[in-house]
Design an enzyme around this catalytic site. Structure first.
Site, PDB file in Angstrom:
ATOM      1  N   ASN A 288      -2.068   0.396   6.699  1.00 13.03           N
ATOM      2  CA  ASN A 288      -1.421  -0.856   7.346  1.00 13.03           C
ATOM      3  C   ASN A 288      -0.750  -1.462   6.319  1.00 13.03           C
ATOM      4  O   ASN A 288      -0.533  -2.877   6.581  1.00 13.03           O
ATOM      5  CB  ASN A 288      -2.656  -1.588   7.840  1.00 13.03           C
ATOM      6  CG  ASN A 288      -3.723  -2.164   6.887  1.00 13.03           C
ATOM      7  OD1 ASN A 288      -3.477  -1.856   5.778  1.00 13.03           O
ATOM      8  ND2 ASN A 288      -4.558  -2.762   7.489  1.00 13.03           N
TER       9      ASN A 288
ATOM     10  N   TYR B  45     -12.242  -1.707  -3.694  1.00 15.53           N
ATOM     11  CA  TYR B  45     -12.884  -1.850  -2.383  1.00 15.53           C
ATOM     12  C   TYR B  45     -14.396  -1.897  -2.303  1.00 15.53           C
ATOM     13  O   TYR B  45     -14.746  -1.534  -1.089  1.00 15.53           O
ATOM     14  CB  TYR B  45     -12.212  -1.204  -1.526  1.00 15.53           C
ATOM     15  CG  TYR B  45     -10.498  -1.434  -0.932  1.00 15.53           C
ATOM     16  CD1 TYR B  45     -10.731  -2.606  -0.190  1.00 15.53           C
ATOM     17  CD2 TYR B  45      -9.338  -0.879  -1.162  1.00 15.53           C
ATOM     18  CE1 TYR B  45      -9.379  -2.823   0.306  1.00 15.53           C
ATOM     19  CE2 TYR B  45      -8.252  -0.992  -0.582  1.00 15.53           C
ATOM     20  CZ  TYR B  45      -8.321  -2.153   0.174  1.00 15.53           C
ATOM     21  OH  TYR B  45      -6.912  -2.812   0.871  1.00 15.53           O
TER      22      TYR B  45
ATOM     23  N   HIS C  89      -2.358  -5.379   1.688  1.00 14.83           N
ATOM     24  CA  HIS C  89      -3.517  -5.962   1.387  1.00 14.83           C
ATOM     25  C   HIS C  89      -3.285  -7.365   0.900  1.00 14.83           C
ATOM     26  O   HIS C  89      -2.254  -7.730   0.134  1.00 14.83           O
ATOM     27  CB  HIS C  89      -4.363  -5.248   0.308  1.00 14.83           C
ATOM     28  CG  HIS C  89      -5.614  -6.073  -0.349  1.00 14.83           C
ATOM     29  ND1 HIS C  89      -6.640  -6.214   0.514  1.00 14.83           N
ATOM     30  CD2 HIS C  89      -5.703  -7.047  -1.130  1.00 14.83           C
ATOM     31  CE1 HIS C  89      -7.636  -6.916  -0.133  1.00 14.83           C
ATOM     32  NE2 HIS C  89      -6.885  -7.696  -1.120  1.00 14.83           N
TER      33      HIS C  89
ATOM     34  N   LYS D  72       0.816  -1.046   0.124  1.00 15.13           N
ATOM     35  CA  LYS D  72      -0.105  -0.003  -0.037  1.00 15.13           C
ATOM     36  C   LYS D  72       0.818   1.344   0.242  1.00 15.13           C
ATOM     37  O   LYS D  72       2.010   1.319   0.415  1.00 15.13           O
ATOM     38  CB  LYS D  72      -0.830   0.074   1.174  1.00 15.13           C
ATOM     39  CG  LYS D  72      -2.164  -1.196   1.083  1.00 15.13           C
ATOM     40  CD  LYS D  72      -2.993  -1.066   2.398  1.00 15.13           C
ATOM     41  CE  LYS D  72      -4.059  -2.079   2.390  1.00 15.13           C
ATOM     42  NZ  LYS D  72      -4.891  -2.064   3.493  1.00 15.13           N
TER      43      LYS D  72
ATOM     44  N   GLU E  97      -9.753 -10.762  -7.427  1.00 15.05           N
ATOM     45  CA  GLU E  97      -8.770  -9.860  -7.273  1.00 15.05           C
ATOM     46  C   GLU E  97      -7.448  -9.705  -8.000  1.00 15.05           C
ATOM     47  O   GLU E  97      -6.998  -8.956  -8.590  1.00 15.05           O
ATOM     48  CB  GLU E  97      -8.123  -9.734  -5.841  1.00 15.05           C
ATOM     49  CG  GLU E  97      -9.553  -9.224  -4.826  1.00 15.05           C
ATOM     50  CD  GLU E  97      -9.296  -9.109  -3.645  1.00 15.05           C
ATOM     51  OE1 GLU E  97      -9.904  -8.791  -2.752  1.00 15.05           O
ATOM     52  OE2 GLU E  97      -7.911  -9.602  -3.054  1.00 15.05           O
TER      53      GLU E  97
HETATM   54  P1  ADP Z   1      -7.780  -6.750   6.039  1.00  9.35           P
HETATM   55  O1  ADP Z   1      -6.890  -5.559   5.152  1.00  9.35           O
HETATM   56  O2  ADP Z   1      -6.989  -7.124   6.991  1.00  9.35           O
HETATM   57  O3  ADP Z   1      -8.495  -7.742   5.003  1.00  9.35           O
HETATM   58  P2  ADP Z   1     -10.622  -5.344   6.062  1.00  9.35           P
HETATM   59  O4  ADP Z   1     -10.771  -6.019   4.871  1.00  9.35           O
HETATM   60  O5  ADP Z   1     -11.294  -5.616   7.167  1.00  9.35           O
HETATM   61  O6  ADP Z   1      -9.003  -5.867   6.243  1.00  9.35           O
HETATM   62  O7  ADP Z   1     -10.540  -3.702   5.778  1.00  9.35           O
HETATM   63  C1  ADP Z   1      -9.746  -3.404   4.288  1.00  9.35           C
HETATM   64  C2  ADP Z   1      -8.858  -1.971   4.746  1.00  9.35           C
HETATM   65  O8  ADP Z   1      -9.577  -1.184   5.040  1.00  9.35           O
HETATM   66  C3  ADP Z   1      -8.082  -2.545   5.793  1.00  9.35           C
HETATM   67  O9  ADP Z   1      -6.879  -3.294   5.398  1.00  9.35           O
HETATM   68  C4  ADP Z   1      -7.510  -0.932   6.089  1.00  9.35           C
HETATM   69  O10 ADP Z   1      -6.580  -0.415   5.172  1.00  9.35           O
HETATM   70  C5  ADP Z   1      -8.967  -0.360   6.066  1.00  9.35           C
HETATM   71  N1  ADP Z   1      -9.693  -0.495   7.543  1.00  9.35           N
HETATM   72  C6  ADP Z   1     -10.309  -1.315   8.117  1.00  9.35           C
HETATM   73  N2  ADP Z   1     -10.652  -1.169   9.125  1.00  9.35           N
HETATM   74  C7  ADP Z   1     -10.521   0.115   9.465  1.00  9.35           C
HETATM   75  C8  ADP Z   1     -11.012   1.282  10.431  1.00  9.35           C
HETATM   76  N3  ADP Z   1     -11.408   0.793  11.331  1.00  9.35           N
HETATM   77  N4  ADP Z   1     -10.303   2.624  10.122  1.00  9.35           N
HETATM   78  C9  ADP Z   1     -10.021   3.014   8.887  1.00  9.35           C
HETATM   79  N5  ADP Z   1      -9.412   1.936   8.083  1.00  9.35           N
HETATM   80  C10 ADP Z   1      -9.664   0.764   8.167  1.00  9.35           C
HETATM   81 MG    MG Z   2     -10.122  -7.722   3.728  1.00  9.95          MG
END
Ligand code: ADP
Ligand code: MG
Length: 140
Positions: free
Chosen positions: A114, A51, A117, A11, A128
Site C-alpha cells: 500500500n 514492524y 507507512h 514502500k 520510529e
Molecule cells: P497502517 O500502515 O495504515 O498504519 P497497520 O499499522 O494496521 O496499517 O498495518 C501495517 C501494515 O501492514 C499495512 O500498512 C500493510 O502494509 C500491512 N497490512 C495491514 N493489514 C494487512 C492485511 N490484512 N493483509 C496484508 N497486509 C496487511
Molecule cells: Mg500502522
C-alpha cells in the site's frame, strides 16, 4: 496546533514503480516539509524489528518479506499536526477504502502493498524517527 514530526516510508511497491517524486509532491502539496530523507534497503531482520508491534498478526511474515524486497525511502515529515495530516494524505490502509485523491487510493496495489507507512501517534513517531535517523541528520 503544534508543529510535529512524523516518520514516513515510501514502500517497495512504490519505489519499484518510480513513484517517489509523485508521492513526495502529495506531501508537499499538503504543507508537509520533508526535513530528512534517505533511500535504504532493509534487511529482513531490520524490517521485522521495525514492524515488531505486528508480530502476532497473520500478515507479519508477508509484511516483513515485502518491506525487505526492494529499497524504501525513509523520511521525516514536519508541519502543523503532521502525524494526523500525513495519515489523511496517505488514506486508509486498504486502498479500496481510501478516499479519492489520497496516496493509497491513487497508487497502492493492495492492503499489503500500500505504497506508504506513516506513524500513528506522537510516541510512535518519536520512536520510529529515532529508528532510522540520528539527530545530526535532522536539519529542519
Ligand atoms: P497502517 O500502515 O495504515 O498504519 P497497520 O499499522 O494496521 O496499517 O498495518 C501495517 C501494515 O501492514 C499495512 O500498512 C500493510 O502494509 C500491512 N497490512 C495491514 N493489514 C494487512 C492485511 N490484512 N493483509 C496484508 N497486509 C496487511
Ligand atoms: Mg500502522
Amino acid at each position: 496546533m503544534a508543529i510535529e514530526r512524523t516518520l514516513s516510508i515510501i514502500k517497495p511497491d512504490a519505489t519499484k514503480r518510480n513513484l517517489t517524486g509523485k508521492i513526495n509532491a502529495k506531501f508537499e502539496d499538503a504543507g508537509l516539509r520533508i526535513v530528512a530523507q534517505k533511500r535504504i534497503h532493509l534487511s529482513p531482520a531490520q524490517a521485522g524489528q521495525f514492524y515488531v508491534v505486528h508480530k502476532d498478526r497473520p500478515f507479519y511474515g508477508e509484511l516483513v518479506e515485502f518491506m525487505a524486497s526492494e529499497p524504501v525511502v525513509v523520511q521525516v515529515l514536519e508541519g502543523e499536526n503532521a502525524i494526523a495530516k500525513n495519515r489523511e494524505v496517505m488514506g486508509a490502509t486498504n486502498p479500496a477504502q481510501a478516499d479519492a485523491g489520497t496516496i493509497r487510493k491513487e497508487f497502492a496495489l493492495s492492503v499489503g502493498e500500500n505504497s506508504v507507512h506513516g506513524s500513528d501517534a506522537p510516541e510512535t513517531a518519536k520512536e520510529e524517527i529515532a529508528f532510522f535517523f540520528s539527530g545530526l541528520e535532522l536539519v529542519g
